[in-house]
Design a protein around this motif. Structure first.
Motif, PDB file in Angstrom:
ATOM      1  N   LEU A  18      11.196 -77.909  92.730  1.00  0.00           N
ATOM      2  CA  LEU A  18      12.151 -78.751  92.367  1.00  0.00           C
ATOM      3  C   LEU A  18      13.369 -79.182  93.397  1.00  0.00           C
ATOM      4  O   LEU A  18      13.978 -80.232  93.629  1.00  0.00           O
ATOM      5  CB  LEU A  18      12.356 -78.539  90.975  1.00  0.00           C
ATOM      6  N   SER A  19      14.044 -77.896  93.576  1.00  0.00           N
ATOM      7  CA  SER A  19      15.350 -77.961  94.448  1.00  0.00           C
ATOM      8  C   SER A  19      14.892 -78.421  96.015  1.00  0.00           C
ATOM      9  O   SER A  19      15.503 -79.143  96.393  1.00  0.00           O
ATOM     10  CB  SER A  19      16.247 -76.776  94.395  1.00  0.00           C
ATOM     11  N   GLU A  20      13.733 -77.947  96.260  1.00  0.00           N
ATOM     12  CA  GLU A  20      13.261 -78.353  97.793  1.00  0.00           C
ATOM     13  C   GLU A  20      13.285 -79.938  97.647  1.00  0.00           C
ATOM     14  O   GLU A  20      13.765 -80.664  98.459  1.00  0.00           O
ATOM     15  CB  GLU A  20      11.990 -77.854  98.099  1.00  0.00           C
ATOM     16  N   VAL A  21      12.481 -80.638  96.799  1.00  0.00           N
ATOM     17  CA  VAL A  21      12.231 -81.938  96.516  1.00  0.00           C
ATOM     18  C   VAL A  21      13.449 -82.683  96.484  1.00  0.00           C
ATOM     19  O   VAL A  21      13.529 -83.627  97.070  1.00  0.00           O
ATOM     20  CB  VAL A  21      11.022 -82.231  95.668  1.00  0.00           C
ATOM     21  N   ARG A 182       5.718 -80.100 102.771  1.00  0.00           N
ATOM     22  CA  ARG A 182       6.509 -81.001 101.496  1.00  0.00           C
ATOM     23  C   ARG A 182       7.616 -81.886 101.892  1.00  0.00           C
ATOM     24  O   ARG A 182       7.615 -82.951 101.569  1.00  0.00           O
ATOM     25  CB  ARG A 182       7.031 -79.916 100.475  1.00  0.00           C
ATOM     26  N   GLY A 183       8.380 -81.225 102.841  1.00  0.00           N
ATOM     27  CA  GLY A 183       9.591 -82.016 103.315  1.00  0.00           C
ATOM     28  C   GLY A 183       8.866 -83.369 104.002  1.00  0.00           C
ATOM     29  O   GLY A 183       9.678 -84.461 103.465  1.00  0.00           O
ATOM     30  N   ARG A 184       8.007 -83.426 104.858  1.00  0.00           N
ATOM     31  CA  ARG A 184       7.208 -84.485 105.352  1.00  0.00           C
ATOM     32  C   ARG A 184       6.889 -85.463 104.447  1.00  0.00           C
ATOM     33  O   ARG A 184       7.224 -86.821 104.543  1.00  0.00           O
ATOM     34  CB  ARG A 184       6.291 -84.095 106.631  1.00  0.00           C
ATOM     35  N   ALA A 185       5.936 -84.980 103.587  1.00  0.00           N
ATOM     36  CA  ALA A 185       5.283 -86.111 102.653  1.00  0.00           C
ATOM     37  C   ALA A 185       6.458 -86.540 101.819  1.00  0.00           C
ATOM     38  O   ALA A 185       6.297 -87.792 101.378  1.00  0.00           O
ATOM     39  CB  ALA A 185       4.337 -85.137 101.781  1.00  0.00           C
TER      40      ALA A 185
END
Ligand code: IMP
Length: 196
Positions: A18-21, A182-185
């Motif tokens: 959650l915090s990454e996204v 995930r960052g890229r998506a």
């Protein structure tokens, strides 16, 4: 002029994710999680592809809430293991999400194997007014032979992305997000939403 953030339901109860996204999407988006909408059961993911699982999770939430929502599914695909653990990454060693046991099994299965190439692949399924859109993010790298670092989660201590000398577990959240699957998506998702 007033600005308001855009509300989206994200299919996770994993605080790291959650915090990454949220960090990648930035303050223009306000994420809410299933628990906050009264959905406390585990969201089913019974498909045999990342695409199928991401879609299944997003539809599960949309059917219950009618909210714009998205779900991601990620797999670690190891070349020498024919793409395993892949869609089974969470339950590689056990029925639960036991990161330590998963990492131990991965190292055992790669013992003596010279080809350490691996990639993380994330598929995001977005449901916007009930219509589905998908986004993919990939990061290529390699699996080292012992765990290094304490940040992140999952296979992070074993994965070194191409172009780096650090594992994901040695990186700050910003460093990981800059290159991660995930960052890229999620950046593709954000670009799409901002263009709507
Ligand atoms: P999920 O689909 O995002 O829940 O990911 C499935 C499994 O892949 C997780 O339980 C982790 O073991 C692994 N995984 C997903 N994303 C990452 C990551 O960013 N770093 C390390 N492992 C991850």
């Amino acid at each position: 002029m007033t600005t308001s953030s855009r509300k989206l339901l994200f299919a996770t109860n994993n605080a790291h994710k959650l915090s990454e996204v949220q960090a990648v999407l930035g303050p223009g988006f306000e994420l809410t999680i299933p628990r906050a909408c009264g959905i406390t059961e585990e969201i089913p993911e019974t498909c045999d592809t990342l695409e199928g699982n991401a879609s299944q999770k997003a539809h599960y939430l949309y059917d219950r809430t009618g909210l714009d929502c998205f779900a991601d599914d990620t797999g670690l695909e190891v070349a020498a293991l024919g793409g395993a653990p892949g869609v089974h990454s969470a339950r590689y060693a056990t029925d639960g999400h036991d990161f330590i046991k998963n990492n131990e099994l991965l190292l055992r299965n790669l013992a003596g194997v010279a080809d350490r190439r691996a990639r993380f692949r994330t598929v995001v399924a977005l449901l916007l007014d009930g219509k589905e859109y998908r986004f993919e993010g990939v990061v290529e790298g390699r699996i080292i032979d012992h765990a290094i670092g304490h940040e992140g989660f999952g296979y992070d201590p074993l994965f070194v992305p191409d172009g780096s000398s650090k594992t994901f577990a040695e990186m700050t959240a910003d460093e990981k997000n800059a290159v991660s699957h995930r960052g890229r998506a999620i950046r593709k998702l954000a670009e799409f939403l901002l263009a709507q």
